[in-house]
Design a protein around this motif. Structure first.
Motif, PDB file in Angstrom:
ATOM      1  N   GLY A 146       0.807  -1.211   0.000  1.00  0.00           N
ATOM      2  CA  GLY A 146       0.000   0.000   0.000  1.00  0.00           C
ATOM      3  C   GLY A 146       0.840   1.261   0.000  1.00  0.00           C
ATOM      4  N   ILE A 147       1.929   1.256   0.774  1.00  0.00           N
ATOM      5  CA  ILE A 147       2.828   2.418   0.795  1.00  0.00           C
ATOM      6  C   ILE A 147       3.446   2.621  -0.584  1.00  0.00           C
ATOM      7  CG2 ILE A 147       5.005   3.280   1.743  1.00  0.00           C
ATOM      8  CD1 ILE A 147       4.182   1.932   4.409  1.00  0.00           C
ATOM      9  N   ASP A 148       3.897   1.531  -1.213  1.00  0.00           N
ATOM     10  CA  ASP A 148       4.439   1.630  -2.582  1.00  0.00           C
ATOM     11  C   ASP A 148       3.380   2.161  -3.549  1.00  0.00           C
ATOM     12  OD1 ASP A 148       6.890   0.658  -1.754  1.00  0.00           O
ATOM     13  OD2 ASP A 148       6.448  -1.424  -2.329  1.00  0.00           O
ATOM     14  N   ALA A 149       2.144   1.699  -3.386  1.00  0.00           N
ATOM     15  CA  ALA A 149       1.061   2.137  -4.269  1.00  0.00           C
ATOM     16  C   ALA A 149       0.786   3.629  -4.104  1.00  0.00           C
ATOM     17  CB  ALA A 149      -0.207   1.336  -3.983  1.00  0.00           C
ATOM     18  N   ALA A 150       0.906   4.136  -2.875  1.00  0.00           N
ATOM     19  CA  ALA A 150       0.685   5.563  -2.633  1.00  0.00           C
ATOM     20  C   ALA A 150       1.735   6.395  -3.367  1.00  0.00           C
ATOM     21  CB  ALA A 150       0.716   5.854  -1.142  1.00  0.00           C
ATOM     22  N   LEU A 151       2.972   5.971  -3.313  1.00  0.00           N
ATOM     23  CA  LEU A 151       4.035   6.694  -4.019  1.00  0.00           C
ATOM     24  C   LEU A 151       3.828   6.604  -5.531  1.00  0.00           C
ATOM     25  CD1 LEU A 151       7.039   5.575  -1.775  1.00  0.00           C
ATOM     26  CD2 LEU A 151       5.927   7.827  -1.794  1.00  0.00           C
ATOM     27  N   GLU A 152       3.410   5.442  -6.001  1.00  0.00           N
ATOM     28  CA  GLU A 152       3.150   5.274  -7.437  1.00  0.00           C
ATOM     29  C   GLU A 152       1.953   6.106  -7.891  1.00  0.00           C
ATOM     30  OE1 GLU A 152       2.618   1.081  -7.802  1.00  0.00           O
ATOM     31  OE2 GLU A 152       4.710   0.629  -7.291  1.00  0.00           O
ATOM     32  N   ALA A 153       0.999   6.341  -6.978  1.00  0.00           N
ATOM     33  CA  ALA A 153      -0.203   7.117  -7.321  1.00  0.00           C
ATOM     34  C   ALA A 153       0.068   8.613  -7.381  1.00  0.00           C
ATOM     35  CB  ALA A 153      -1.310   6.826  -6.312  1.00  0.00           C
ATOM     36  N   GLY A 154       1.260   9.038  -6.942  1.00  0.00           N
ATOM     37  CA  GLY A 154       1.622  10.449  -7.069  1.00  0.00           C
ATOM     38  C   GLY A 154       1.808  11.199  -5.767  1.00  0.00           C
ATOM     39  N   PHE A 155       1.650  10.532  -4.629  1.00  0.00           N
ATOM     40  CA  PHE A 155       1.965  11.198  -3.363  1.00  0.00           C
ATOM     41  C   PHE A 155       3.479  11.367  -3.284  1.00  0.00           C
ATOM     42  CE2 PHE A 155      -2.195   9.364  -2.482  1.00  0.00           C
ATOM     43  CZ  PHE A 155      -2.835  10.398  -1.819  1.00  0.00           C
ATOM     44  N   SER A 156       3.926  12.606  -3.072  1.00  0.00           N
ATOM     45  CA  SER A 156       5.361  12.863  -3.093  1.00  0.00           C
ATOM     46  C   SER A 156       6.071  12.318  -1.869  1.00  0.00           C
ATOM     47  CB  SER A 156       5.628  14.367  -3.201  1.00  0.00           C
ATOM     48  OG  SER A 156       5.042  15.058  -2.109  1.00  0.00           O
ATOM     49  N   LYS A 157       5.295  12.120  -0.800  1.00  0.00           N
ATOM     50  CA  LYS A 157       5.869  11.622   0.447  1.00  0.00           C
ATOM     51  C   LYS A 157       4.773  10.896   1.210  1.00  0.00           C
ATOM     52  CE  LYS A 157       6.720  14.769   3.555  1.00  0.00           C
ATOM     53  NZ  LYS A 157       7.386  15.929   4.183  1.00  0.00           N
ATOM     54  N   VAL A 158       5.141   9.854   1.917  1.00  0.00           N
ATOM     55  CA  VAL A 158       4.215   9.149   2.804  1.00  0.00           C
ATOM     56  C   VAL A 158       4.758   9.252   4.224  1.00  0.00           C
ATOM     57  CG1 VAL A 158       3.222   6.909   3.422  1.00  0.00           C
ATOM     58  CG2 VAL A 158       3.423   7.563   1.012  1.00  0.00           C
ATOM     59  N   LYS A 159       3.875   9.585   5.166  1.00  0.00           N
ATOM     60  CA  LYS A 159       4.274   9.605   6.568  1.00  0.00           C
ATOM     61  C   LYS A 159       3.905   8.257   7.188  1.00  0.00           C
ATOM     62  CE  LYS A 159       3.714  14.599   7.108  1.00  0.00           C
ATOM     63  NZ  LYS A 159       2.974  15.687   7.794  1.00  0.00           N
ATOM     64  N   VAL A 160       4.833   7.723   7.947  1.00  0.00           N
ATOM     65  CA  VAL A 160       4.615   6.443   8.612  1.00  0.00           C
ATOM     66  C   VAL A 160       4.704   6.667  10.116  1.00  0.00           C
ATOM     67  CG1 VAL A 160       5.542   4.125   9.012  1.00  0.00           C
ATOM     68  CG2 VAL A 160       5.425   5.055   6.680  1.00  0.00           C
ATOM     69  N   ASN A 161       3.644   6.326  10.838  1.00  0.00           N
ATOM     70  CA  ASN A 161       3.591   6.500  12.285  1.00  0.00           C
ATOM     71  C   ASN A 161       4.006   5.219  12.975  1.00  0.00           C
ATOM     72  OD1 ASN A 161       2.508   9.038  11.822  1.00  0.00           O
ATOM     73  ND2 ASN A 161       0.405   8.413  12.223  1.00  0.00           N
ATOM     74  N   SER A 162       4.933   5.338  13.922  1.00  0.00           N
ATOM     75  CA  SER A 162       5.366   4.184  14.698  1.00  0.00           C
ATOM     76  C   SER A 162       5.333   4.562  16.177  1.00  0.00           C
ATOM     77  CB  SER A 162       6.788   3.787  14.281  1.00  0.00           C
ATOM     78  OG  SER A 162       7.192   2.599  14.918  1.00  0.00           O
ATOM     79  N   VAL A 163       4.505   3.883  16.952  1.00  0.00           N
ATOM     80  CA  VAL A 163       4.427   4.167  18.382  1.00  0.00           C
ATOM     81  C   VAL A 163       5.683   3.614  19.047  1.00  0.00           C
ATOM     82  CG1 VAL A 163       3.147   3.769  20.524  1.00  0.00           C
ATOM     83  CG2 VAL A 163       1.925   4.206  18.386  1.00  0.00           C
ATOM     84  N   LEU A 164       6.415   4.495  19.707  1.00  0.00           N
ATOM     85  CA  LEU A 164       7.696   4.137  20.318  1.00  0.00           C
ATOM     86  C   LEU A 164       7.452   3.394  21.628  1.00  0.00           C
ATOM     87  CD1 LEU A 164      10.790   4.515  20.108  1.00  0.00           C
ATOM     88  CD2 LEU A 164      10.507   6.641  21.406  1.00  0.00           C
TER      89      LEU A 164
END
Length: 328
Positions: A146-164
């Motif tokens: 899904g993250i790869d698909a978002a970049l392929e769809a034209g989103f210039s950046k994806v934010k990924v949230n990781s609870v520390l």
């Protein structure tokens, strides 16, 4: 209508709008036993027209950014229509979603076509087995696609949230850094926050984001300037990396001084703070377009009661029983 401003001269450019509190993941720090309806079982979430009206009221009062949250917002069948409805407001320059990512590979191109400008995906581990243990779902590879698909769809950046979380992923910084070296991803570590249902987990696994920040600074990462409608993350960049690191540290002193966001729950209550004591009902003023002046007046009046800070340091989590309740 003048802009929404509170008693401490904080201006609110950012609305976090929950559209459902239902989620299909069972994350250990949020819904370890899975989703259970709160209160009356016959409650309904905000309709498309109600969402249109509430976002218009905020946009006309200076709000520039809306984030659609949940629960899991993409569980709504009318999710694409909701995106399009919010984007009808010219003043809304940024429309984001926070998602667990399980539907992105299939749907993210449609979301972008409807007007979505930004995506945050929750990924607490880059190890598929640990991801399964944390979320209760064996969907790591699906989310990565899904993250790869978002970049392929034209989103210039994806934010990924990781609870520390101590002893879960706090030793994994280098793994995350290797992952974003050649990817336009802003990896955001969010300190574990105490909630009404999560006190034991908090005591076991809370660790300050300072641990990550110190490591980043030692490795030459530089903190970036925060724009007025940005969220609370401290963002760091490095010339050798395409990606960025963000740190959200709600227990740090003065965290609330730059608060620029308000929350509306999926059932139409205004929440002045994620960890506040109650909600201000708005739904009775979302029946018709003609009620917008009264709606804005109620929101503006409510801001006079917004506290200067949260009270997490004293262990006061307000009414927030879990982070799906009003969208984190």
């Amino acid at each position: 209508m003048t802009q929404f401003i509170d008693s401490y001269a904080r201006k609110f450019y950012y609305l976090r709008l929950s559209i459902t509190d239902v989620c299909n993941f069972r994350c250990t720090y949020c819904l370890p036993d899975g989703y259970k309806p709160q209160g009356a079982t016959n409650k309904s979430f905000l309709s498309l027209d109600e969402i249109r009206r509430v976002t218009r009221a905020f946009a006309d009062a200076g709000t520039e950014k809306v984030r659609l949250t949940g629960g899991e917002p993409s569980l709504r069948r009318d999710f694409v229509d909701i995106i399009a409805a919010v984007r009808e407001n010219r003043g809304i320059r940024q429309l984001a979603v926070t998602t667990n990512g399980y539907r992105m590979a299939r749907d993210v191109a449609r979301w972008r076509d409807a007007g979505l400008t930004s995506i945050n995906v929750s990924v607490d581990s880059l190890d598929a087995r640990q991801f399964h243990a944390i979320t209760g779902q064996d969907k790591f590879h699906q989310v990565m696609r899904g993250i790869d698909a978002a970049l392929e769809a034209g989103f210039s950046k994806v934010k990924v949230n990781s609870v520390l979380m101590r002893d879960v992923n706090h030793h994994s910084l280098q793994t995350f850094l290797d992952w974003i070296r050649h990817r336009p991803i802003q990896l955001r570590f969010i300190e574990l926050m105490e909630t009404g249902e999560g006190s034991d987990l908090f005591r076991r696994h809370h660790i300050s984001g300072e641990v990550i920040r110190d490591q980043l600074i030692m490795q030459g990462w530089q903190r970036q300037i925060r724009a007025r409608s940005d969220g609370p993350a401290q963002v760091f960049s490095h010339p050798d990396y395409q990606g960025e690191i963000g740190l959200i540290m709600p227990y740090e002193r003065d965290f609330c001084a730059s608060c620029n966001r308000l929350r509306v729950s999926a059932t139409g209550n205004l929440h002045l703070c994620l960890f506040g004591d109650g909600g201000v009902p708005l739904r009775d003023l979302l029946v018709s377009d003609a009620q917008q002046p009264e709606l804005q007046a109620r929101i503006a009046e409510s801001l006079g009661h917004k506290k200067q800070t949260h009270f997490l340091h004293q262990g006061n989590t307000g009414i927030t029983q879990n982070l799906s309740f009003i969208g984190g």
